[in-house]
Structure formats: C-alpha cells, structure tokens
Design an enzyme around this catalytic site. Structure first.
Site, PDB file in Angstrom:
ATOM      1  N   TYR A 150       4.589   5.708  -0.526  1.00  0.00           N
ATOM      2  CA  TYR A 150       3.818   4.468  -0.652  1.00  0.00           C
ATOM      3  C   TYR A 150       3.300   4.076   0.720  1.00  0.00           C
ATOM      4  O   TYR A 150       4.014   4.193   1.723  1.00  0.00           O
ATOM      5  CB  TYR A 150       4.694   3.337  -1.212  1.00  0.00           C
ATOM      6  CG  TYR A 150       4.015   1.986  -1.180  1.00  0.00           C
ATOM      7  CD1 TYR A 150       3.224   1.560  -2.245  1.00  0.00           C
ATOM      8  CD2 TYR A 150       4.159   1.139  -0.079  1.00  0.00           C
ATOM      9  CE1 TYR A 150       2.584   0.330  -2.204  1.00  0.00           C
ATOM     10  CE2 TYR A 150       3.518  -0.092  -0.041  1.00  0.00           C
ATOM     11  CZ  TYR A 150       2.733  -0.489  -1.105  1.00  0.00           C
ATOM     12  OH  TYR A 150       2.103  -1.706  -1.071  1.00  0.00           O
ATOM     13  N   GLU A 238      -4.191  -0.288  -0.466  1.00  0.00           N
ATOM     14  CA  GLU A 238      -2.902   0.231  -0.931  1.00  0.00           C
ATOM     15  C   GLU A 238      -3.076   1.618  -1.535  1.00  0.00           C
ATOM     16  O   GLU A 238      -3.930   1.814  -2.412  1.00  0.00           O
ATOM     17  CB  GLU A 238      -2.301  -0.721  -1.976  1.00  0.00           C
ATOM     18  CG  GLU A 238      -0.953  -0.261  -2.510  1.00  0.00           C
ATOM     19  CD  GLU A 238      -0.412  -1.190  -3.580  1.00  0.00           C
ATOM     20  OE1 GLU A 238       0.608  -1.855  -3.332  1.00  0.00           O
ATOM     21  OE2 GLU A 238      -1.032  -1.267  -4.671  1.00  0.00           O
TER      22      GLU A 238
END
Length: 428
Positions: A150, A238
């Site tokens: 992530y 993101e």
C-alpha cells in the site's frame, strides 16, 4: 481539516463532507488516474475504459493479443472505494471481477453497466455504473512470487508537508491494518522546498522488504509517483495495491486520485476530466452560480454566508432537534440572483420542512439577500414550509423593512437563539 472540525460539536460529518468537496479535491476515475500516471512514467496496469458490452469485448481481444493471457479484470468505474466488496443492487454482481473468457467479459460487463453499485462508501443509494475498465490480469504468477503493498501521498496539514504513507500489508483491507496493527503503517514526510530526496525513496523500498531489481524499480516508482502528485496538483494519490510481480516489476494495479480544485486553473486539461454524472445534480447546478452547496440528508434547509457561520448554523439546527438538509454558503459577493438560485435549489429537496436563512452582513449586504428571498418567494409561488430569516450587519434594518413590507409569510429573528427556537417549532 480535523483541526477545523474540532471547533464544532455536532455536525462533524457534514463539515468534513463540505471541506472535502469544496477545499480539497476533484475526483478522477481509476482509468483517468492511470492515464495521467503514465505521463509521469509510472508503470500501471494497462486497460481500456468501455461504455458498452461491445467495447468490452474489443478491449478483451486487445488485451489477449498483447499479453497472451486469457484472463482479464473488469472493474466498475465510479467515484467510490470498496468496489470489490460492493455489489450491483439489481443482480448481486461484485464491482470487480476476473473474466476467464470472452463469454465472462460479456456477462460481467453486461451486469455492471447500467447497474447501481452499492459499496461501503456509496451508502445505500449506490452509484450508477456508466463505464467499466477492462484491464490486464496482473496475477499471472503464484502467490509466493507476488506481493501487494500500500502507498499513498497526501498533505499533512499539521506539519505543512506532504507525507507518503505505505505498508507491506496492501490490498482491500488497509483500513483494518491501520486500526489493528498501526505499527505496520510507515510514514515519510517530504519538505516542500526540497522535494522527495533519493535516500527517502530508498528508505521506502527498504522498509517494504524489497531487494535487487525490485528495490531499484520501487525507488523509480516512488520518485515518479511523487512527481505526478506534485505536477498534477493532487490533494491525494493512493495506490492499493502496489504490486510486485514475479519479474520484479512494480506496478500500480489500482489508483485513486483527487485533484486540488483551487489549482485547476493551471490544468484546463485535467479540469475537463470532471465527471458531473458522479456528482449530485443540485451541487452541479449550484456550481453554475458559484455557490458552495453540499446536499445532506436532513430536514432543515440552510442558506448562510461564510463557511464558519454555516457550520455553526448547522450545529444550532442539530441542537434544536433538526437535521441540516444542506450546506449552502452564498459567499461574500452574493446578490439577489445568486440568493434566488440558492433558494430554488433548497426548495427542490422534498425532505425540507423549514428553511433557515442566517446572514451576517459584512461584505455581502443584507438588503441584497432580502431582495433575493422576496424575488425567489414570488417566483416559486405558494410555499407551504416555514421560512426563518436572521439578518445582521450591513443594511440589516433596510433588509428587515423589505421583508416586513413584502407581505410574505417569513419569520424574522434578531438573535441566533431566537432563530433556533423558531427552527425547533418548525420541525416539531
């Protein structure tokens, strides 16, 4: 944003919604964000945006020709996360599905397009799927050969610096990771005057446990991604998952990108990417009149000048037993036309049981607001809900006289407490 919200005690959700929509971002679809990243040499999962089953079929054929794989991923394109866990209301299809054949692509695209996808972020109303992304299958090797990470970049307002947040635990459940094992979330702050330094990119790759060619590719990926964040004036970027394939390539499999609205004048090409079908129609209409409007789920319509006063007004409505039906800031340059437009927008909501107009006349003159209210009232005809008007400041006396002599069924208040009492009676 959080620091601002601590000043208000009851309307935090509404305030966060307003701040996100009006001060921080313009959302992009996944396929749009990936195309933008490619301009900054960020490796992404390749795919094609499609608006019909026929286009999805052609996209699958191209992917099969380019990669040799029979597998493809079909992703619903909406402005909301949680698509993989969400479902189409009409048929139960998940928002992200793997297709193993042309027939699968036809079936999945057919069930997604035109359907209403409900996810944890859309709420029960869901969002209509107008496009799907047919993308190459990245999971062409065994679980032991691939890794999911992530990584996101956003502004840390408390430090006045951009921060890169990353974790070895990538995938759909990053929120659970942050909640249950916060020690697995790393942060790297970047000073705006110096930009991302080479040692910082290497530190990120090292903390992700990468070595060899994967390490080098990750350093390049992070560097180029940060350049994209700054170059496109993003407010949030993101990547989840950030994917390491068996050949050590580092690839953005999914991407969420929000652009800073205030910087769009520098990027007319990016402003053109706005998808108004993903936005509330009343908010789009309000934008045409330069009104800051956010639709909420309450029963008391609000018209206020200034974000701070609007937030305090929403708090007052909640403390009086009501729920704000909207956030509407007419701003400091309001005139009769913009006030009338705002009034009409509020009246389109059938859930509204009362309207509270709370204006402090500093830059905006109270008599202008009063004229707009009177004009809107006359143009709309018979109005069967209470209208409460509190006008204070510049030309307040003239404004009160205009309303009192208009013959309209409008309740006036001087003090905020008086307005609160009138709201309480209106929603009782």
């Amino acid at each position: 944003m959080n620091r601002l919200c601590t000043h208000f005690k009851t309307s935090t959700e509404a305030e966060i919604t307003y701040l996100r929509r009006n001060f921080l971002l313009m959302n992009l679809h996944e396929y749009q964000a990936k195309e933008l990243l490619k301009k900054y040499n960020v490796p992404v999962q390749e795919g094609f945006a499609c608006t019909s089953v026929q286009e999805a079929e052609e996209a699958y054929r191209q992917i099969k020709t380019q990669t040799g794989s029979k597998f493809a991923v079909v992703k619903a394109q909406i402005h909301a996360g949680g698509r993989g866990k969400g479902a189409i209301r009409e048929n139960g299809m998940n928002g992200v599905k793997v297709a193993k054949s042309l027939e699968d692509v036809q079936d999945i695209a057919g069930k997604l397009l035109g359907g209403t996808l409900v996810t944890i972020q859309t709420g029960p109303a869901g969002k209509v799927v107008n496009k799907v992304l047919v993308a190459q299958d990245m999971y062409y090797d065994g679980p032991s050969e691939r890794k999911e990470f992530y990584l996101s970049i956003l502004l840390d307002r408390s430090k006045g610096q951009n921060v890169i947040m990353y974790s070895t635990e990538g995938g759909m459940n990053i929120e659970d990771v942050a909640h249950d094992t916060p020690e697995k979330i790393f942060k790297e702050w970047v000073h705006p005057s110096g930009g991302l330094q080479a040692f910082q990119a290497r530190k990120i790759a090292f903390n992700l446990g990468l070595t060899g060619e994967a390490f080098k590719n990750c350093v390049k990926f992070v560097t180029n991604l940060y350049n994209a964040y700054v170059g496109a004036d993003c407010s949030m970027l993101e990547i989840n998952p950030l994917f390491k394939a068996s050949d050590d390539k580092i690839i953005a499999v999914d991407c969420k990108m929000n652009l800073d609205d205030n910087a769009l004048t520098r990027h007319p090409d990016l402003a053109a990417l706005r998808d108004v079908t993903e936005e509330d129609p009343t908010e789009v209409e309000a934008g045409k009149y330069n009104l800051n409007f956010v639709k909420l789920d309450g029963n008391v319509g609000c018209m206020v000048n200034g974000a701070g006063l609007a937030m305090a007004t929403m708090d007052m409505i909640k403390l009086s037993g009501g729920e704000p039906a909207n956030f509407l800031d007419v701003g400091g340059t309001a005139n009769a036309q913009t006030v009338e437009a705002g009034f009409k927008i509020i009246m389109k909501d059938p859930a509204v049981k009362a309207i509270l107009i709370n204006i402090f006349g500093g830059i905006v003159r109270c008599d202008r607001v009063a004229a707009g209210v009177i004009e809107a009232y006359k143009n709309l005809g018979n109005i069967n809900i209470p209208i409460i008007v509190r006008l204070q400041g510049t030309n307040a006396e003239e404004a009160k006289k205009l309303i009192d002599e208009s013959g309209l069924k409008v309740q006036s208040a001087i003090l905020l407490s008086e307005a609160a009492e009138l709201v309480k009676k209106a929603v009782a």
